[in-house]
Design an enzyme around this catalytic site. Structure first.
Site, PDB file in Angstrom:
ATOM      1  CE1 TYR A   1     -14.308  -2.857  12.905  1.00 48.54           C
ATOM      2  CE2 TYR A   1     -13.864  -5.180  12.596  1.00 48.54           C
ATOM      3  CZ  TYR A   1     -14.098  -3.938  12.060  1.00 48.54           C
ATOM      4  OH  TYR A   1     -14.124  -3.758  10.704  1.00 48.54           O
TER       5      TYR A   1
ATOM      6  N   GLY B   1     -19.137  -9.411   6.973  1.00 50.95           N
ATOM      7  CA  GLY B   1     -18.448  -9.958   5.805  1.00 50.95           C
ATOM      8  C   GLY B   1     -18.925  -9.278   4.550  1.00 50.95           C
TER       9      GLY B   1
ATOM     10  CB  CYS C   1     -18.864 -15.336   7.932  1.00 51.79           C
ATOM     11  SG  CYS C   1     -17.343 -15.654   7.037  1.00 51.79           S
TER      12      CYS C   1
ATOM     13  CG  ASN D   1     -18.954 -16.560  12.275  1.00 58.62           C
ATOM     14  OD1 ASN D   1     -19.410 -16.165  13.332  1.00 58.62           O
ATOM     15  ND2 ASN D   1     -17.825 -16.090  11.794  1.00 58.62           N
ATOM     16  N   GLY D   2     -16.409 -18.712  11.379  1.00 55.99           N
ATOM     17  CA  GLY D   2     -15.333 -19.137  12.254  1.00 55.99           C
ATOM     18  C   GLY D   2     -14.133 -19.608  11.462  1.00 55.99           C
TER      19      GLY D   2
END
Ligand SMILES: O=P(O)(O)OC[C@H]1O[C@H](OP(=O)(O)OP(=O)(O)O)[C@H](O)[C@@H]1O
Ligand SMILES: NC(=O)CC[C@H](N)C(=O)O
Ligand SMILES: [Mg+2]
Length: 489
Positions: A255, A28, A2, A101-102
Site C-alpha cells: 500500500y 504523510g 512518513c 520515519n518509523g
C-alpha cells in the site's frame, strides 16, 4: 508512515527538498517541515498541513543553505499537534536537526533513561524527539566531531533504540547523517548527481524523490548502516549494528509506496502486478467456472493488481469508480469519522459498469474495512447483480508497531474473525484474500533478493520482539477514541 529526504548540494537545497517532499506526500499528509544549515545556523520551518500549505515563498527564501532535510508526517506516536511536526532540533552538542520515519517500541523506557541518565528533557510525546536525544547524547559522549564519531553515535542509537527507523539528520559543522534500523524495516535509498559545482548526494524514503530531482539511484542504505555526507560532499559509510535479519516492511509494497519507486531493489509496481497474478490464480483455483463479468479496481493503489487479475481471468477491466483527485488517502487520515466521510466524497461509481453484472472489486488491502464496506454498498446501489471483493493482501489481524498507524487490534476488521465472518460483516457475496506465502513470493519476485519481510500485521510475528504489556498500553494510548480526545484537548 512518513516521508523523509536529505540533500547535500553545491547550492541552496530548499527548493529541491520541497519538490522531493511533494512526491513523498502520499506517505504523510498531516504535517511537513524543512531544515537547512547555513554557516553556523540551522534554519527550520514546519507546521501542520500538506507540503503546499506549510510553505510559502517568503518562508522558502529563509531556508538558505547547501545541506538540508525534509519530512512529511503521518503520526504513529504522540499527538498530531504542530509541535510534533518534524524535523526536530536540539542545540547541544553542536546543533542537530533530525527527521524520522518509523516508530520506536521502547519509547517509554528510553524517555525515562534519557531524562534520568542523560539529563535531557523531552518536550513532546514524540518518539522521534526521544531518538534525536539519544543520538545527541551518544554524539556528546564521543567528544570530537568527525565522521567516525557520528558513526559511533549511530551505533549507540542502534544499541538503545528498538523498532523501525529510517533517519536523516544534520549536524552543524559536519553535514548529513543518515541511517536505517538494523532490520531495515523502514526504507532509505541513496542517490547521486553531478552538478555544475560538483557531486551532490540525496537520501530519501523512496526512489521516486530521487527520480524527479534528477539524482541517479545508487543503492539502498543497508540495514544498520550509517552514512555521513560532509558538507564538502565526501561520503563515509559503515554498518554499525550487529548483523540482523533484513526484513523490509511488506506493507510498503502492498500500500504505502508509490508504484514508480524501487525499494530494496524491488520494483513496487512489479510487486503489485505479481500480487494480482497470484490472487487471480487463487480465484481460478477456487472457482474454475467463476461467473465474474468485470474486474473493477478501488483506486488508486489496487490498480496494478486488479489489471493483472482481469488479464488472468480473461474478463473486462473497467475503471468503475472515479476518484476525486483533490481528496487525499483515506487510510492515513487521523480519525475514523473523517475516514468514513472521505470514502464517499472521494469515490463515485459509474452505474453502467455495475448494472446487472457480477463485479469483482479489487483492493490492495482491507484494514479497518472503512473503504470496502462503503464500496460494496455503492456497487449494489449502482445495480450490481453480485459483488465479490478480492484483497491483494491477506487479512490484517495484528497491530503494526514499526511506522504504520494500526495500533489497536480491535479496530481491524479481520482481528479475531474468520474470513467468512469478515465477508458477512462487509456485506459482499464472496471475499477472497491473498495467502501470506503468495504475497511474500510476489514481493520477492523471481530474483528473490529478499525472501524475509516484516509481515507482522498479517502474521503477528515481530522481528524485534515485543515486551509484555506493550500492545495493551499501545491500544489504550492510540485507539481512535483516545486520539480524538487528545485532538479535542
Ligand atoms: O480497510 P481500510 O481501513 O479502508 O483501509 C484500506 C484502504 O485504504 C487505502 O486506500 P487510500 O484511500 O488510503 O489510498 P489509495 O488512494 O492510495 O488507495 C487502501 O488502498 C485501501 O483502499
Ligand atoms: N509514520 C511515521 O514514520 C511516524 C514518525 C514518528 N513516529 C511520528 O509519529 O512522528
Ligand atoms: Mg485504497
Amino acid at each position: 508512515m512518513c516521508g523523509i529526504i536529505g540533500i547535500v548540494g553545491t547550492s541552496d537545497v530548499a527548493a529541491a527538498l520541497y519538490d522531493g517532499l511533494t512526491v513523498l506526500q502520499h506517505r504523510g499528509q498531516d504535517a511537513a517541515g524543512i531544515a537547512t544549515v547555513d554557516g553556523n545556523k540551522i534554519r527550520l520551518h514546519k507546521g501542520n498541513g500538506l507540503v503546499k500549505d506549510v510553505f510559502d515563498a517568503p518562508q522558502m527564501q529563509l531556508l538558505t543553505g547547501r545541506v538540508g532535510i525534509g519530512h512529511c508526517r503521518y503520526p504513529t506516536a504522540g499527538s498530531a499537534g504542530s509541535d510534533e511536526a518534524q524535523p526536530f532540533y536540539v542545540n547541544s552538542p553542536f546543533g542537530i536537526a533530525l527527521a524520522h520515519n518509523g516508530n520506536l517500541i521502547n519509547t517509554d523506557a528510553l524517555r525515562r533513561e534519557v531524562f534520568e541518565q542523560d539529563s535531557r528533557n523531552i518536550n513532546t510525546e514524540s518518539d522521534s524527539e526521544v531518538l534525536l536525544n539519544v543520538f545527541a547524547h551518544e554524539l556528546q559522549e564521543q567528544g570530537a566531531l568527525t565522521p567516525k564519531s557520528a558513526i559511533a553515535a549511530v551505533a549507540g542509537v542502534h544499541r538503545r533504540c528498538k523498532g523501525g527507523y529510517a533517519i536523516v539528520s544534520m549536524v552543524l559543522g559536519l553535514g548529513l547523517v543518515a541511517f536505517r534500523d538494523p532490520n531495515g524495516i523502514r526504507p532509505l535509498v541513496l542517490g547521486k548527481r553531478e552538478a555544475a559545482g560538483g557531486v551532490e548526494y540525496a537520501v530519501a524514503s523512496e526512489s521516486v524523490a530521487l527520480d524527479i530531482l534528477g539524482f541517479a539511484r545508487v543503492r539502498d542504505v543497508a540495514p544498520g548502516e550509517a552514512l555521513v555526507i560532509t558538507s564538502r560532499g565526501e561520503l563515509i559509510s559503515e554498518i554499525c549494528a550487529p548483523a540482523a535479519k533484513h526484513t523490509p516492511c511488506i506493507f510498503e509494497y502492498v500500500y504505502f509506496a508509490r508504484p514508480d519507486s524501487m525499494m530494496d531493489d524491488i520494483s513496487v509496481h512489479k510487486a503489485r502486478m505479481r500480487m494480482g497474478v497470484k490472487l487471480g490464480e487463487k480465484i481460478q483455483r477456487l472457482r474454475p467456472d467463476h461467473d465474474i463479468d468485470v474486474v473493477i479496481p478501488i483506486p488508486d493503489t489496487s490498480r496494478d493488481a486488479a489489471l493483472e487479475i482481469a488479464n488472468l481471468l480473461g474478463v473486462k477491466y473497467r475503471e468503475g469508480f472515479i476518484k476525486n483527485r483533490y481528496i487525499g488517502r483515506t487510510f492515513i487520515m487521523p480519525g475514523q469519522g473523517e475516514r468514513v466521510k472521505s470514502v464517499r466524497r472521494k469515490l463515485n461509481p459509474i452505474p453502467l459498469e455495475f448494472k446487472d453484472r457480477v463485479v469483482l472489486l479489487v483492493d490492495d488491502s482491507i484494514v479497518r474495512g472503512t473503504t470496502s464496506e462503503q464500496i460494496i454498498q455503492m456497487a449494489r446501489d449502482a445495480g450490481a447483480r453480485k459483488v465479490y471483493l478480492a484483497s491483494a493482501a491477506p487479512p490484517v489481524r495484528f497491530p503494526n508497531v514499526y511506522g504504520i498507524d494500526m495500533p489497536a487490534a480491535s479496530e481491524l476488521v479481520a482481528h479475531g474473525r474468520t474470513e467468512a465472518e469478515v465477508q458477512t460483516l462487509l456485506g459482499c457475496d464472496w471475499l477472497i484474500y491473498q495467502d501470506i506465502a503468495d504475497l511474500e513470493e510476489a514481493v520477492a519476485g523471481p530474483k528473490k533478493k529478499h525472501t524475509t519481510f516484516d509481515s507482522s500485521c498479517f502474521t503477528g510475528e515481530y522481528v524485534t520482539g515485543i515486551e509484555p504489556g506493550y500492545f495493551e498500553r499501545l491500544q489504550q494510548a492510540r485507539n481512535d477514541e483516545s486520539k480524538l480526545k487528545r485532538r479535542a484537548s
